[in-house]
Enzyme design. Structure first.
Site, PDB file in Angstrom:
ATOM      1  N   THR A  80     -40.417 -21.697  38.063  1.00 46.22           N
ATOM      2  CA  THR A  80     -40.069 -22.243  39.383  1.00 46.22           C
ATOM      3  C   THR A  80     -41.275 -22.193  40.319  1.00 46.22           C
ATOM      4  O   THR A  80     -41.580 -23.167  41.017  1.00 46.22           O
ATOM      5  CB  THR A  80     -38.889 -21.435  39.986  1.00 46.22           C
ATOM      6  OG1 THR A  80     -37.786 -21.519  39.088  1.00 46.22           O
ATOM      7  CG2 THR A  80     -38.493 -21.975  41.344  1.00 46.22           C
ATOM      8  N   CYS A 332     -26.076 -24.958  35.797  1.00 48.68           N
ATOM      9  CA  CYS A 332     -26.966 -24.842  36.953  1.00 48.68           C
ATOM     10  C   CYS A 332     -26.201 -24.885  38.260  1.00 48.68           C
ATOM     11  O   CYS A 332     -26.753 -24.692  39.321  1.00 48.68           O
ATOM     12  CB  CYS A 332     -28.022 -25.934  36.935  1.00 48.68           C
ATOM     13  SG  CYS A 332     -29.289 -25.553  35.756  1.00 48.68           S
TER      14      CYS A 332
HETATM   15  N1  PLP Z   1     -37.800 -25.838  34.532  1.00 49.74           N
HETATM   16  C1  PLP Z   1     -36.954 -25.957  33.498  1.00 49.74           C
HETATM   17  C2  PLP Z   1     -36.901 -27.234  32.734  1.00 49.74           C
HETATM   18  C3  PLP Z   1     -36.136 -24.882  33.144  1.00 49.74           C
HETATM   19  O1  PLP Z   1     -35.290 -25.001  32.120  1.00 49.74           O
HETATM   20  C4  PLP Z   1     -36.222 -23.687  33.900  1.00 49.74           C
HETATM   21  C5  PLP Z   1     -35.337 -22.540  33.601  1.00 49.74           C
HETATM   22  O2  PLP Z   1     -34.203 -22.717  33.187  1.00 49.74           O
HETATM   23  C6  PLP Z   1     -37.139 -23.621  34.969  1.00 49.74           C
HETATM   24  C7  PLP Z   1     -37.909 -24.717  35.253  1.00 49.74           C
HETATM   25  C8  PLP Z   1     -37.285 -22.388  35.797  1.00 49.74           C
HETATM   26  O3  PLP Z   1     -38.031 -21.420  35.108  1.00 49.74           O
HETATM   27  P1  PLP Z   1     -38.012 -19.904  35.606  1.00 49.74           P
HETATM   28  O4  PLP Z   1     -36.679 -19.358  35.252  1.00 49.74           O
HETATM   29  O5  PLP Z   1     -39.126 -19.237  34.881  1.00 49.74           O
HETATM   30  O6  PLP Z   1     -38.241 -19.936  37.090  1.00 49.74           O
END
Ligand code: PLP
Length: 394
Positions: A80, A332
């Site tokens: 993120t 989500c």
């Molecule tokens: N982007 C995608 C495609 C994801 O699947 C996720 C997590 O589910 C994220 C970003 C976020 O990653 P993080 O949990 O390391 O912040």
């Protein structure tokens, strides 16, 4: 207690035992601050650089530039943060450009940032997808213009597994002077990636999706691309990301990347064989189901299946009795029973979107586990359909 059958690896993965063993000494013995003058702390820095090299190797990035400075691999706290940092840097360095082009099926890490920027006066264009989740490339070409600061399209989708033509899209963005970012959080470690063979400017990855711990990520920044830090403070990461290095997790991510680089080709075969068996057998055993996504271009480990006329959450609860973990299309949007934005963007009928389950595999799954799911799931679906007011055999 029965063993867990964990088929929710797109949500997070088990830390590989080799990874856990490698990181442990940096929590208990070698805990010094890597920026210290004293050798107790400072001696950790070469290990961080070794981890950086391992990440770079996995994705074909540059480890050092001509001044021997660490380049291209920036450690962050998660996927993120990497996504946010790429977008914010691009709008800061592409002065005068006020548009962001992305898709309707991105992760909230991108979509929420875009929503915030729209409130601040930026124009955001959300490219649509067809009923298999494939991007509308004509709309994308029309939307990228001379006002576009950055185009952000994910490498692979977390819900349906679709792989998008990001290398081609990077070229389209550059033709209009825009930067290109890809969220590769679900792709790294599952498909080969070679940044030396494309022109993508930014790429995000996350440790906990590839058997490293939660709370460590990377933003790849192509050499020569200007970068404005998201987090300012100390001079860590060559001034590009402040905050004392998360040493143990960085070491862990390096080890996870070494393992992934050595195993990725084999794992693709293993993962896709389990997924394919699950799908083929469920199609034989259960009527009125559909496999979602682009069957010609998707991750080897991801299967999104709609069981029509029943609720995904009910399926998950009954699977949970057998300690089988998967997730529903609304993962989500926890707390709401709305189908996910991805399934909605694909225009799935209401009766299918609500009954969608995502199974996502990892190296720790086995064919025996697939067989258990094949035994337990069909009676669950029949039982739920019997009490569904929408279900009719005809
Ligand atoms: N982007 C995608 C495609 C994801 O699947 C996720 C997590 O589910 C994220 C970003 C976020 O990653 P993080 O949990 O390391 O912040």
């Amino acid at each position: 207690m029965d063993k867990v059958i964990y088929l929710d690896n797109n949500a997070t993965t088990k830390v590989d035992e080799r990874v856990a063993a490698k990181m442990m000494p940096y929590l208990t013995e070698r805990y010094g601050n890597p920026s210290s003058i004293h050798s107790f702390g400072g001696s950790v820095m070469p290990d961080i650089e070794d981890a950086r090299r391992a990440v770079a190797n996995l994705i074909g990035a540059n480890f050092r530039n001509k001044d021997n400075c660490a380049t291209e691999i920036l450690f962050t706290s998660c996927g993120t943060e990497s996504d946010n940092a790429a977008i914010m840097s691009a709008i800061a360095t592409q002065e005068g450009r006020k548009k962001i082009v992305t898709s309707k099926v991105e992760h909230p890490a991108i979509l929420s940032k875009c929503k915030e920027l729209a409130r601040l006066g930026y124009t955001v264009s959300y490219i649509g997808v067809d009923n298999r989740g494939r991007l509308d490339m004509e709309e994308l070409k029309r939307e990228i213009d001379n006002d576009t600061a950055i185009v952000s399209i994910m490498w692979a989708n977390n819900e349906i597994g679709n792989i998008y033509p990001v290398e081609e899209i990077a070229e389209l963005a550059h033709a209009k002077g825009a930067l290109f970012h890809t969220d590769a959080v679900q792709a790294v470690g599952k498909v080969p990636i070679d940044m030396s063979k494309n022109s993508i400017d930014f790429l995000s990855l996350s440790g906990h999706k590839l058997h490293a711990p939660k709370g460590i990520g990377v933003l790849y920044i192509r050499r020569g691309v200007r970068f404005r830090p998201l987090i300012v403070g100390g001079h860590q990461e060559l001034g590009r990301r402040a905050g004392t290095e998360n040493t143990a997790s960085i070491i862990a991510l390096g080890e996870a990347c070494k393992i992934a680089a050595a195993q990725v080709a084999e794992e693709v075969k293993l993962l896709s064989s389990m997924r394919d068996k699950l799908e083929a057998e469920l199609l034989k055993r259960i009527p009125k189901i559909r496999i979602n996504g682009d069957l010609d271009s998707r991750l080897p480990n991801t299967s999104s299946i709609s069981f029509e006329y029943i609720e995904g959450e009910s399926i998950l609860m009954l699977l949970d009795i057998f300690r089988i973990c998967a997730s529903s299309g609304s993962a989500c949007t926890t707390g709401s029973l709305e189908p996910s934005h991805v399934l909605r963007a694909m225009g799935l009928p209401y009766t299918a979107a609500h009954g969608t389950i995502r199974f996502s595999f990892s190296r720790y799954n086995t064919m025996e586990e697939v067989d258990t799911v094949l035994e337990k799931l069909p009676p669950i679906i029949s039982r739920l359909r019997e009490i569904s007011p929408y279900w009719s055999e005809k």
